[in-house]
Design a protein around this motif. Structure first.
Motif, PDB file in Angstrom:
ATOM      1  N   GLY A  21     -38.965  19.480  26.871  1.00 56.00           N
ATOM      2  CA  GLY A  21     -38.715  20.310  28.040  1.00 56.00           C
ATOM      3  C   GLY A  21     -37.793  19.683  29.056  1.00 56.00           C
ATOM      4  N   SER A  22     -37.260  18.495  28.760  1.00 57.15           N
ATOM      5  CA  SER A  22     -36.373  17.801  29.686  1.00 57.15           C
ATOM      6  C   SER A  22     -34.935  18.268  29.528  1.00 57.15           C
ATOM      7  CB  SER A  22     -36.431  16.287  29.448  1.00 57.15           C
ATOM      8  OG  SER A  22     -37.721  15.775  29.657  1.00 57.15           O
ATOM      9  N   VAL A  23     -34.138  18.060  30.584  1.00 53.87           N
ATOM     10  CA  VAL A  23     -32.691  18.238  30.522  1.00 53.87           C
ATOM     11  C   VAL A  23     -32.067  16.850  30.452  1.00 53.87           C
ATOM     12  CG1 VAL A  23     -30.632  19.047  31.723  1.00 53.87           C
ATOM     13  CG2 VAL A  23     -32.720  20.418  31.776  1.00 53.87           C
ATOM     14  N   ILE A  24     -31.372  16.571  29.338  1.00 51.66           N
ATOM     15  CA  ILE A  24     -30.835  15.242  29.084  1.00 51.66           C
ATOM     16  C   ILE A  24     -29.315  15.300  29.123  1.00 51.66           C
ATOM     17  CG2 ILE A  24     -30.836  13.262  27.512  1.00 51.66           C
ATOM     18  CD1 ILE A  24     -33.626  14.118  28.564  1.00 51.66           C
ATOM     19  N   LEU A  25     -28.720  14.428  29.921  1.00 54.88           N
ATOM     20  CA  LEU A  25     -27.271  14.322  30.009  1.00 54.88           C
ATOM     21  C   LEU A  25     -26.790  13.238  29.052  1.00 54.88           C
ATOM     22  CD1 LEU A  25     -24.825  15.424  31.682  1.00 54.88           C
ATOM     23  CD2 LEU A  25     -25.162  13.454  33.199  1.00 54.88           C
ATOM     24  N   ILE A  26     -25.927  13.629  28.108  1.00 51.57           N
ATOM     25  CA  ILE A  26     -25.306  12.679  27.187  1.00 51.57           C
ATOM     26  C   ILE A  26     -23.883  12.478  27.674  1.00 51.57           C
ATOM     27  CG2 ILE A  26     -24.703  12.163  24.797  1.00 51.57           C
ATOM     28  CD1 ILE A  26     -27.667  12.483  25.125  1.00 51.57           C
ATOM     29  N   THR A  54     -30.382  25.694  19.067  1.00 48.07           N
ATOM     30  CA  THR A  54     -28.996  26.131  19.004  1.00 48.07           C
ATOM     31  C   THR A  54     -28.091  25.079  19.621  1.00 48.07           C
ATOM     32  OG1 THR A  54     -27.465  27.941  19.503  1.00 48.07           O
ATOM     33  CG2 THR A  54     -29.082  27.403  21.198  1.00 48.07           C
ATOM     34  N   TYR A  55     -26.939  24.885  19.017  1.00 41.94           N
ATOM     35  CA  TYR A  55     -25.908  23.964  19.494  1.00 41.94           C
ATOM     36  C   TYR A  55     -24.718  24.817  19.908  1.00 41.94           C
ATOM     37  CZ  TYR A  55     -22.963  19.742  19.534  1.00 41.94           C
ATOM     38  OH  TYR A  55     -22.134  18.695  19.906  1.00 41.94           O
ATOM     39  N   ILE A  56     -24.430  24.839  21.218  1.00 40.53           N
ATOM     40  CA  ILE A  56     -23.361  25.667  21.756  1.00 40.53           C
ATOM     41  C   ILE A  56     -22.108  24.816  21.913  1.00 40.53           C
ATOM     42  CG2 ILE A  56     -22.613  27.052  23.731  1.00 40.53           C
ATOM     43  CD1 ILE A  56     -25.616  27.571  24.272  1.00 40.53           C
ATOM     44  N   THR A  57     -21.029  25.230  21.255  1.00 43.15           N
ATOM     45  CA  THR A  57     -19.781  24.491  21.369  1.00 43.15           C
ATOM     46  C   THR A  57     -18.735  25.333  22.098  1.00 43.15           C
ATOM     47  OG1 THR A  57     -17.963  23.467  20.136  1.00 43.15           O
ATOM     48  CG2 THR A  57     -19.186  25.205  19.004  1.00 43.15           C
ATOM     49  N   ALA A 122     -28.357  22.506  22.877  1.00 41.08           N
ATOM     50  CA  ALA A 122     -27.306  21.554  23.236  1.00 41.08           C
ATOM     51  C   ALA A 122     -26.095  22.328  23.725  1.00 41.08           C
ATOM     52  CB  ALA A 122     -26.928  20.690  22.042  1.00 41.08           C
ATOM     53  N   LEU A 123     -25.432  21.811  24.760  1.00 38.30           N
ATOM     54  CA  LEU A 123     -24.196  22.404  25.270  1.00 38.30           C
ATOM     55  C   LEU A 123     -23.088  21.369  25.205  1.00 38.30           C
ATOM     56  CD1 LEU A 123     -22.668  24.738  26.621  1.00 38.30           C
ATOM     57  CD2 LEU A 123     -23.382  23.807  28.834  1.00 38.30           C
ATOM     58  N   ASP A 124     -22.033  21.692  24.448  1.00 42.41           N
ATOM     59  CA  ASP A 124     -20.916  20.772  24.232  1.00 42.41           C
ATOM     60  C   ASP A 124     -19.626  21.470  24.660  1.00 42.41           C
ATOM     61  OD1 ASP A 124     -19.206  18.835  23.316  1.00 42.41           O
ATOM     62  OD2 ASP A 124     -19.882  18.876  21.230  1.00 42.41           O
ATOM     63  N   SER A 125     -19.172  21.314  25.880  1.00 40.82           N
ATOM     64  CA  SER A 125     -19.630  20.315  26.831  1.00 40.82           C
ATOM     65  C   SER A 125     -19.606  20.888  28.238  1.00 40.82           C
ATOM     66  CB  SER A 125     -18.715  19.097  26.772  1.00 40.82           C
ATOM     67  OG  SER A 125     -17.421  19.473  27.266  1.00 40.82           O
ATOM     68  N   THR A 158     -33.181  20.204  26.444  1.00 42.20           N
ATOM     69  CA  THR A 158     -31.771  20.560  26.541  1.00 42.20           C
ATOM     70  C   THR A 158     -30.902  19.324  26.650  1.00 42.20           C
ATOM     71  OG1 THR A 158     -32.416  22.603  27.685  1.00 42.20           O
ATOM     72  CG2 THR A 158     -30.108  21.928  27.844  1.00 42.20           C
ATOM     73  N   PHE A 159     -29.889  19.239  25.795  1.00 39.57           N
ATOM     74  CA  PHE A 159     -28.935  18.132  25.810  1.00 39.57           C
ATOM     75  C   PHE A 159     -27.590  18.668  26.287  1.00 39.57           C
ATOM     76  CE2 PHE A 159     -32.212  17.004  22.839  1.00 39.57           C
ATOM     77  CZ  PHE A 159     -32.391  15.638  22.997  1.00 39.57           C
ATOM     78  N   MET A 160     -27.085  18.114  27.394  1.00 43.80           N
ATOM     79  CA  MET A 160     -25.814  18.511  27.972  1.00 43.80           C
ATOM     80  C   MET A 160     -24.822  17.364  27.816  1.00 43.80           C
ATOM     81  SD  MET A 160     -26.120  21.585  29.453  1.00 43.80           S
ATOM     82  CE  MET A 160     -27.451  22.714  29.903  1.00 43.80           C
ATOM     83  N   ILE A 161     -23.710  17.624  27.134  1.00 41.27           N
ATOM     84  CA  ILE A 161     -22.693  16.593  26.912  1.00 41.27           C
ATOM     85  C   ILE A 161     -21.669  16.639  28.036  1.00 41.27           C
ATOM     86  CG2 ILE A 161     -20.812  15.874  25.387  1.00 41.27           C
ATOM     87  CD1 ILE A 161     -22.505  16.928  23.047  1.00 41.27           C
TER      88      ILE A 161
END
Length: 232
Positions: A21-26, A54-57, A122-125, A158-161
C-alpha cells in the motif's frame, strides 16, 4: 513471497519487507536500471503470489519496453499488464490536464474489475508525466497528492519512476515527490579505479527496517542481482 525476495540480494538491504500500500519513488540517473528493477520486482512478485498489477509506460512502447527487459533476462508475468500510454503523448499535449485523470481512471477501473487481487501499479515515468502537464510547479505537489492518495486508499503498492540528472540527484528544487512518497530507492552510477558500478541505496522507507548503505546492482544471466561491495 515478499517484494524483497524478487531480486537476488535485495533482502540483504531490508530487514522487513516494503510495506504494502506504499508509494515508492524509484529515482536515479539515466542507465541506472530504474525500469528494470521496478519491472523485475512487480513481475516476479505478482507471478508468485497470484495477484495482479499494471505497468504504465509513457515513454516507450510496450514492444520496446519488453525487448529491453528481455535483454536483461527479465520476463513478463501473465499477471502484470503493460498499459502503453506512449501513443497518447502527442494527442494529450494540448489536453494534458486530462491525461492525469485518464491514468487514474485506468488504474481504478482495473482495480474495480480485479478486486482485491489487483495490488500493484508502476508509472514509468513521472518525468514524462511532468512534461505533459501544463501545471505550475507550485501546483504540482497538489496534483501528485490527488494521484497518490486514491492509490493508497485502494491499498495499491505503487512504484513511481523519476529520472534525475547526475548533478541534481535528489536535491533539485522541486523535490516535492520525495515528501509525498512513503519510500525512496535511489539508483546510480559511480566510477572508482576506472570501473563504473551501478548501485542501489534505500534513502527512505516508512514502516520498514533497512540499511542506508549503498549496495552494488548488476545484471546477471538470471536477471538483476544486489550485493554488498566497496562502492565509494
Amino acid at each position: 513471497m515478499r517484494f524483497i525476495d524478487t531480486i537476488d540480494g535485495l533482502d540483504d538491504i531490508f530487514s522487513t519487507d516494503i510495506p504494502k500500500g506504499s508509494v515508492i519513488l524509484i529515482t536515479g540517473v539515466p542507465g541506472s536500471l530504474k525500469s528494470g528493477i521496478t519491472f523485475s520486482i512487480l513481475s516476479k512478485y505478482l507471478e508468485n503470489v497470484g495477484e495482479f498489477g499494471t505497468y504504465i509506460t509513457l515513454e516507450q512502447s510496450k514492444d520496446n519496453h519488453l525487448a529491453n527487459m528481455k535483454s536483461m533476462g527479465l520476463e513478463l508475468s501473465d499477471n502484470l499488464s503493460i498499459s502503453d500510454f506512449s501513443d497518447y503523448r502527442l494527442q494529450y499535449d494540448e489536453f494534458s490536464g486530462d491525461l492525469l485523470t485518464l491514468i487514474e481512471t485506468n488504474i481504478l477501473q482495473y482495480k474495480q474489475k480485479m478486486g482485491d487481487k489487483f495490488t500493484c501499479v508502476a508509472l514509468d515515468s513521472l518525468g514524462a508525466l511532468y512534461s505533459l502537464l501544463d501545471v505550475e510547479p507550485r501546483d504540482m505537489r497538489k496534483r501528485l497528492y490527488h494521484l497518490f492518495e486514491p492509490l493508497r486508499r485502494e491499498n495499491l503498492t505503487t512504484f513511481m519512476i523519476l529520472e534525475t540528472s547526475e548533478s541534481l540527484g535528489l536535491n533539485h528544487a522541486n523535490n516535492f515527490e520525495n515528501y509525498l512518497a512513503d519510500g525512496i530507492i535511489e539508483l546510480g552510477l559511480h566510477m572508482k579505479d576506472n570501473t563504473t558500478n551501478r548501485y542501489i541505496q534505500v534513502k527512505k522507507m516508512r514502516a520498514s527496517e533497512h540499511s542506508m548503505d549503498p549496495f552494488i546492482l548488476t545484471v546477471s544471466d538470471e536477471g538483476l542481482k544486489v550485493y554488498r561491495g566497496n562502492i565509494f
